[in-house]
Write an enzyme that holds these catalytic residues in place. Structure first.
Site, PDB file in Angstrom:
ATOM      1  N   ALA A   1       0.809  -1.217   0.000  1.00  0.00           N
ATOM      2  CA  ALA A   1       0.000   0.000   0.000  1.00  0.00           C
ATOM      3  C   ALA A   1       0.844   1.270   0.000  1.00  0.00           C
ATOM      4  O   ALA A   1       0.362   2.330  -0.387  1.00  0.00           O
ATOM      5  CB  ALA A   1      -0.950   0.013   1.198  1.00  0.00           C
TER       6      ALA A   1
ATOM      7  N   GLY B   1       5.274   3.002   0.550  1.00  0.00           N
ATOM      8  CA  GLY B   1       6.685   2.844   0.848  1.00  0.00           C
ATOM      9  C   GLY B   1       7.411   1.831  -0.005  1.00  0.00           C
ATOM     10  O   GLY B   1       7.214   1.731  -1.224  1.00  0.00           O
TER      11      GLY B   1
ATOM     12  N   SER C   1      16.752  -4.265   9.143  1.00  0.00           N
ATOM     13  CA  SER C   1      17.030  -2.860   9.432  1.00  0.00           C
ATOM     14  C   SER C   1      18.441  -2.725   9.953  1.00  0.00           C
ATOM     15  O   SER C   1      18.937  -3.615  10.669  1.00  0.00           O
ATOM     16  CB  SER C   1      16.054  -2.311  10.470  1.00  0.00           C
ATOM     17  OG  SER C   1      16.430  -1.003  10.861  1.00  0.00           O
TER      18      SER C   1
ATOM     19  N   TYR D   1      11.973  -2.831  18.401  1.00  0.00           N
ATOM     20  CA  TYR D   1      12.208  -2.745  16.953  1.00  0.00           C
ATOM     21  C   TYR D   1      13.594  -3.279  16.606  1.00  0.00           C
ATOM     22  O   TYR D   1      13.739  -4.146  15.735  1.00  0.00           O
ATOM     23  CB  TYR D   1      12.067  -1.294  16.503  1.00  0.00           C
ATOM     24  CG  TYR D   1      12.245  -1.098  15.009  1.00  0.00           C
ATOM     25  CD1 TYR D   1      11.194  -1.320  14.146  1.00  0.00           C
ATOM     26  CD2 TYR D   1      13.470  -0.690  14.473  1.00  0.00           C
ATOM     27  CE1 TYR D   1      11.337  -1.140  12.771  1.00  0.00           C
ATOM     28  CE2 TYR D   1      13.631  -0.513  13.112  1.00  0.00           C
ATOM     29  CZ  TYR D   1      12.562  -0.737  12.265  1.00  0.00           C
ATOM     30  OH  TYR D   1      12.721  -0.569  10.912  1.00  0.00           O
TER      31      TYR D   1
END
Length: 275
Positions: free
Chosen positions: A10, A12, A114, A164
C-alpha cells in the site's frame, strides 16, 4: 514472466517493489492492511493464515518469489504488537509460502530487516532469543517489560525502539539460520535480508517526527552519502534478489543504508572465524 507475493504494497518500499516488478511484466500478489488485493493483518495468527491461503490460491500454489516488506516502526505504542508484526508475522508467512517457492525449484525470498539491528544500542538479547525460539507469547511479554523500563525521553520519541531493534536482529538471525537448511537451500529456494537505514517512507517519517524536513548531517546516526534513502533505493535491491540469476546468493544481509553501519562499525564485518 514470474509470479511474486509482496507484503506492504500500500505504500513505501512495498509499493515501490510492486511497481518495479509489475513494470517488468511480472504478476504481483499484493498484501496489506488496506489498498491491496489481499487484505490481511500479519500481526495476528489468523491474519497470517488468511494471507497465506489467499496468496496460494492466487498463485495456484507456485511462486517465483516472495518479498516480506510489511512492517511497523518504533513509533508504534505497543512493543508487543511490533514484535508480532515485524518478527512473527514475517517468519510465519515466509514459512507458509516456502512450499510454493520450492514448487519450481528456484524460488526467491527476501525479507526487510534494518540497520537498527546493529546501530541501536538497545537490543534485548533475551527478546531476541524468545523470538528465535518461536515463543510469541513470551516475546510479547518481554517486549512490554522492556518498553516499561525505557527512560521517558525515549518513550516520547520512539516507544518501541528497543523492541524494533531486537526484532530486526532476530529476523536477520532467523533468515541466516533458515536459508542454509535443507528445506530451503536444497529445494533451490534462496532467502536473503535487506537492512535499510534512513529511508524516506511513511514508516520512517512517522518514527522521526518528519525526517523529510531534517538535514541528513544532523540525523542521529551518520549519513556518509549526505542524503536520506528513497523507497526505490530499497526496491531496486529487492528486485535483484528476486531475479532467477540471483540463485547463488542466500543467507546474506545486505545493508542499504547510505553507509551508516559502515561509518559506525567499520571493523564489525566481516569477522574472523576463530578456532
Amino acid at each position: 514472466m514470474g509470479v511474486y507475493a509482496v507484503t506492504g504494497t500500500a505504500s513505501g518500499m512495498g509499493a515501490a517493489t510492486a511497481a518495479r516488478l509489475a513494470a517488468a511484466g511480472h504478476t504481483v500478489i499484493g498484501v496489506d492492511l488496506k489498498d491491496a488485493p489481499i487484505i490481511a493483518d500479519i500481526g495476528t495468527a489468523g491474519g497470517r493464515a488468511h494471507a497465506a491461503r489467499e496468496i496460494l490460491a492466487a498463485s495456484g500454489g507456485a511462486l517465483d518469489g516472495a518479498a516480506a516488506i510489511a512492517g511497523v516502526g518504533p513509533s508504534l505504542k505497543s512493543s508487543a504488537d511490533l514484535v508480532s508484526i515485524n518478527y512473527f508475522g514475517q517468519v510465519a508467512l515466509l514459512d507458509a509460502l516456502r512450499p510454493a517457492l520450492a514448487e519450481g525449484g528456484a524460488g526467491r525470498a527476501v525479507v526487510i530487516g534494518s540497520n537498527s539491528a546493529s546501530t541501536v544500542p538497545l537490543v534485548d538479547t533475551s527478546l531476541v532469543d524468545l523470538c528465535l525460539a518461536g515463543d510469541e507469547a513470551g516475546a510479547r511479554e518481554r517486549a512490554d517489560e522492556g518498553q516499561a523500563a525505557m527512560p521517558p525521553e525515549i518513550l516520547d520519541y520512539a516507544p518501541s525502539i528497543g523492541a524494533y531493534a531486537s526484532a530486526k536482529l532476530a529476523l536477520a538471525h532467523w533468515a541466516r539460520r533458515t536459508a542454509v537448511t535443507p528445506e530451503w537451500a536444497r529445494q533451490g529456494v534462496t532467502l536473503n535480508v535487506i537492512a535499510p537505514g534512513a529511508v524516506l517512507t511513511p514508516l520512517m517519517t512517522g518514527s522521526t517526527g518528519g525526517a523529510a524536513d531534517q538535514d541528513p548531517d544532523e540525523f542521529p546516526t551518520p549519513m556518509p552519502l549526505g542524503r536520506f534513502g528513497q523507497a526505490d533505493d530499497i526496491a531496486f535491491w529487492v528486485e535483484q534478489f528476486l531475479k532467477p540469476e540471483a540463485g547463488f546468493a542466500t543467507g546474506a544481509v545486505l545493508y542499504v543504508d547510505g553507509g551508516t553501519d559502515a561509518a559506525m562499525r567499520p571493523d564489525a564485518q566481516p569477522t574472523a572465524w576463530v578456532l
